[in-house]
Design a protein around this motif. Structure first.
Motif: not given
Length: 217
Positions: A142-143, A161-166
């Motif tokens: 979690p960011v 990558l898509r999940q990180v951007l999300s």
């Protein structure tokens, strides 16, 4: 030597010479400080399931310095996050800037252990005392809502990558702010960048690879 030949093929003798010089500078730094941050480590030797994950290879100090000159930190409350922190080279370099906190996220426990040893050996050279190294799948990390600078050296692609951007967008929704995103070799992000209109390109340069600095708002 593959790096040199690739640079020669893609950018001619000037780029190849620059890549060689940068390699020697980083190699000498590691030798002088008794740390280990260089070299290519195949991802399949580090984790059992490596779909969408890439090999370890460190960013050159020249690339990082150039990127940080473009970022221009505004306060001493900035928080830095490195995805795919590996042996810790970028984390160590970031800790020499006046960040309030520096975070490294690495899926390989083996690489993270090397990074911790490197961090201990260079403890006296840090401006940032709060450095965290997390062993985690980036997609599940979690960011934190105080992160303001994010670095990625092509650590993964596809669903990860898509999940990180999300995850970054979720953090932004919780606490709207400016996040600077530094993509060293952004080849995989560029394939889907049109889907993320909240990530805007700000700067573009090339040392060894193409490097693009974005702002997420």
């Amino acid at each position: 030597m593959n790096r040199i030949w690739k640079a020669l093929h893609e950018g001619g003798i000037r780029r190849a010479s620059r890549v060689l010089a940068n390699y020697l500078v980083d190699w000498l730094h590691d030798r002088r400080n008794c740390v280990r941050t260089g070299g290519l480590v195949p991802i399949e030797t580090l984790i059992e399931r490596w779909e969408n994950c890439h090999d370890y290879f460190p960013t050159s100090s020249a690339t990082f310095r150039y990127a940080m000159a473009k970022v221009r930190l505004k306060t001493d409350q900035e928080v830095f996050l490195d995805y795919g922190s590996g042996m810790g080279r970028v984390v160590l370099m970031a800790a020499r800037y006046p960040f309030r906190r520096v975070i490294g996220v690495e899926i390989s426990a083996v690489l993270n252990e090397v990074a911790r040893k490197n961090l201990d050996r260079l403890a006296g050279r840090r401006r940032c005392d709060c450095v965290e190294l997390w062993t985690s799948d980036a997609a599940r990390f979690p960011v934190p809502d105080d992160v303001s600078v994010i670095f990625l050296y092509n650590p993964f692609h596809g669903d990860v990558l898509r999940q990180v951007l999300s995850n970054i967008r979720t953090s932004l929704d919780r606490l709207p702010r400016r996040i600077v995103m530094i993509f060293n070799n952004p080849v995989h992000f560029q394939k889907c960048a049109a889907e993320y209109d909240w990530i805007v390109e700000k700067h573009h340069f090339c040392v060894e690879h193409e490097c693009v600095i974005y702002e997420a708002r």
